[in-house]
Design a protein around this motif. Structure first.
Motif, PDB file in Angstrom:
ATOM      1  N   GLN A  75      66.666  18.919 -52.756  1.00 42.11           N
ATOM      2  CA  GLN A  75      67.242  20.221 -52.559  1.00 42.11           C
ATOM      3  C   GLN A  75      68.774  20.223 -52.279  1.00 42.11           C
ATOM      4  N   LYS A  76      69.313  19.393 -51.505  1.00 32.72           N
ATOM      5  CA  LYS A  76      70.704  19.534 -52.043  1.00 32.72           C
ATOM      6  C   LYS A  76      71.713  19.678 -52.676  1.00 32.72           C
ATOM      7  N   GLY A  77      70.759  19.232 -53.803  1.00 27.18           N
ATOM      8  CA  GLY A  77      71.424  19.305 -55.891  1.00 27.18           C
ATOM      9  C   GLY A  77      71.839  17.949 -55.778  1.00 27.18           C
ATOM     10  N   TYR A  78      71.590  16.498 -54.960  1.00 31.19           N
ATOM     11  CA  TYR A  78      73.088  15.468 -54.716  1.00 31.19           C
ATOM     12  C   TYR A  78      71.898  15.200 -56.060  1.00 31.19           C
ATOM     13  N   THR A  79      71.829  15.839 -57.326  1.00 25.47           N
ATOM     14  CA  THR A  79      70.341  14.862 -58.495  1.00 25.47           C
ATOM     15  C   THR A  79      70.911  12.872 -58.854  1.00 25.47           C
ATOM     16  N   ASP A  80      72.597  12.968 -59.084  1.00 23.96           N
ATOM     17  CA  ASP A  80      72.823  11.794 -59.339  1.00 23.96           C
ATOM     18  C   ASP A  80      72.675  10.550 -58.061  1.00 23.96           C
ATOM     19  N   LYS A  81      72.392  11.279 -57.114  1.00 26.33           N
ATOM     20  CA  LYS A  81      72.540  10.548 -55.697  1.00 26.33           C
ATOM     21  C   LYS A  81      70.392  10.142 -55.885  1.00 26.33           C
ATOM     22  N   ALA A  82      69.754  10.832 -56.227  1.00 27.76           N
ATOM     23  CA  ALA A  82      69.023  11.215 -56.164  1.00 27.76           C
ATOM     24  C   ALA A  82      68.241   9.528 -57.123  1.00 27.76           C
ATOM     25  N   LYS A  83      68.574  10.191 -58.563  1.00 25.37           N
ATOM     26  CA  LYS A  83      68.596   9.146 -59.131  1.00 25.37           C
ATOM     27  C   LYS A  83      68.400   7.733 -58.940  1.00 25.37           C
ATOM     28  N   ARG A  84      69.283   7.353 -57.977  1.00 30.01           N
ATOM     29  CA  ARG A  84      70.147   6.328 -58.407  1.00 30.01           C
ATOM     30  C   ARG A  84      69.150   5.442 -57.335  1.00 30.01           C
ATOM     31  N   LEU A  85      67.925   6.137 -56.315  1.00 31.35           N
ATOM     32  CA  LEU A  85      67.063   5.140 -55.367  1.00 31.35           C
ATOM     33  C   LEU A  85      65.660   5.523 -56.487  1.00 31.35           C
ATOM     34  N   LEU A  86      65.341   5.932 -57.329  1.00 30.02           N
ATOM     35  CA  LEU A  86      64.047   6.278 -57.845  1.00 30.02           C
ATOM     36  C   LEU A  86      64.121   4.435 -57.862  1.00 30.02           C
ATOM     37  N   PRO A  87      62.321   4.332 -57.798  1.00 36.43           N
ATOM     38  CA  PRO A  87      62.361   2.484 -58.548  1.00 36.43           C
ATOM     39  C   PRO A  87      62.301   2.308 -59.648  1.00 36.43           C
ATOM     40  N   PRO A  88      62.839   1.159 -59.724  1.00 41.34           N
ATOM     41  CA  PRO A  88      63.383   0.647 -61.067  1.00 41.34           C
ATOM     42  C   PRO A  88      61.468   0.599 -61.939  1.00 41.34           C
ATOM     43  N   GLU A  89      62.058   0.979 -63.098  1.00 41.74           N
ATOM     44  CA  GLU A  89      61.434   1.155 -64.598  1.00 41.74           C
ATOM     45  C   GLU A  89      60.838   0.766 -65.852  1.00 41.74           C
ATOM     46  N   LYS A  90      60.654   0.329 -66.404  1.00 41.68           N
ATOM     47  CA  LYS A  90      61.480  -0.804 -67.385  1.00 41.68           C
ATOM     48  C   LYS A  90      59.545  -0.471 -68.269  1.00 41.68           C
ATOM     49  N   PRO A  91      60.259  -0.649 -69.726  1.00 37.12           N
ATOM     50  CA  PRO A  91      58.751  -0.851 -71.054  1.00 37.12           C
ATOM     51  C   PRO A  91      58.080  -1.772 -70.707  1.00 37.12           C
ATOM     52  N   TYR A  92      56.326  -2.035 -70.313  1.00 37.05           N
ATOM     53  CA  TYR A  92      55.937  -2.971 -70.042  1.00 37.05           C
ATOM     54  C   TYR A  92      55.749  -3.628 -70.995  1.00 37.05           C
ATOM     55  N   PRO A  93      55.699  -4.935 -71.645  1.00 37.65           N
ATOM     56  CA  PRO A  93      54.930  -4.924 -72.836  1.00 37.65           C
ATOM     57  C   PRO A  93      53.442  -5.182 -72.925  1.00 37.65           C
ATOM     58  N   LEU A  94      53.392  -4.719 -74.320  1.00 38.29           N
ATOM     59  CA  LEU A  94      51.838  -4.620 -74.948  1.00 38.29           C
ATOM     60  C   LEU A  94      51.735  -4.901 -75.931  1.00 38.29           C
TER      61      LEU A  94
END
Length: 198
Positions: free
Chosen positions: A164-183
């Protein structure tokens, strides 16, 4: 659209996300399992995509929801995938519509693919998986699969405030890590659309 499972996982467990009203979320956090008024008689949907749930729950602002990260065993997750039936008929998998309908009506687990979302809630060209656990398997999910339940609500609010404050890069750095799950193509090929492994 490409289909893939992206998740926060390790050798033994995977994190899935759910949003609940405080009446359900707070007892679950305290007991580290779901208890009443959580319903064991209706389907509950689990999702490994954090951003998909953010788009669906409005970053937890809808109905004052709490965002829960539930770490479950990969054995349980795999069991759910293997028992899943797609929510839409796929001729290349099920053949006739009647055959799909028969399998779907008896399925313990429903599999649905929805457009993945970015941090702004916009749809991408990727598909993200949802897994619906019916009343015939929910008890096993609650009693046997769950390792821990984590309150992601404070993190969710922090990320949303930064956006909401426009700090998109900072927000992205806080996202939980996700990687491809092996199928495993052989084990999962009858559960996903034809292009799920592209």
């Amino acid at each position: 659209m490409n289909h893939s499972v992206r998740a926060n996982f390790n050798k033994n467990s995977i994190v899935i996300y759910q949003a609940f009203r405080p009446q359900i979320a707070l007892p679950a956090l305290q007991e580290q399992k779901f208890v009443a008024p959580f319903s064991f008689e209706r389907m509950t949907w689990i999702k490994p995509s954090f951003l998909w749930l953010m788009a669906r729950s409005g970053w937890g602002r809808k109905n004052n929801q709490h965002i829960l990260g539930i770490r479950i065993s990969r054995e349980g997750w795999e069991k759910a995938l293997q028992q899943g039936i797609l929510t839409t008929p796929q001729p290349q998998i099920y053949g006739s519509y009647d055959n799909w309908q028969q399998k779907f009506s008896k399925a313990k687990v429903h599999i649905q693919w929805d457009p993945e979302r970015n941090i702004f809630g916009k749809k991408s060209n990727l598909r993200s998986i949802q897994v619906g656990l019916s009343r015939f398997i929910i008890r096993e999910y609650v009693d046997d699969w769950i390792y821990e339940i984590i309150d992601y609500t404070p993190l969710t609010k922090k990320i949303y405030t930064l956006l909401q404050k426009g700090y998109t890069d900072k927000a992205k750095r806080l996202l939980p890590p996700e990687k491809p799950y092996p199928l495993c193509t052989k084990r999962h090929r009858n559960l996903f659309p034809k292009d799920a492994f592209s």
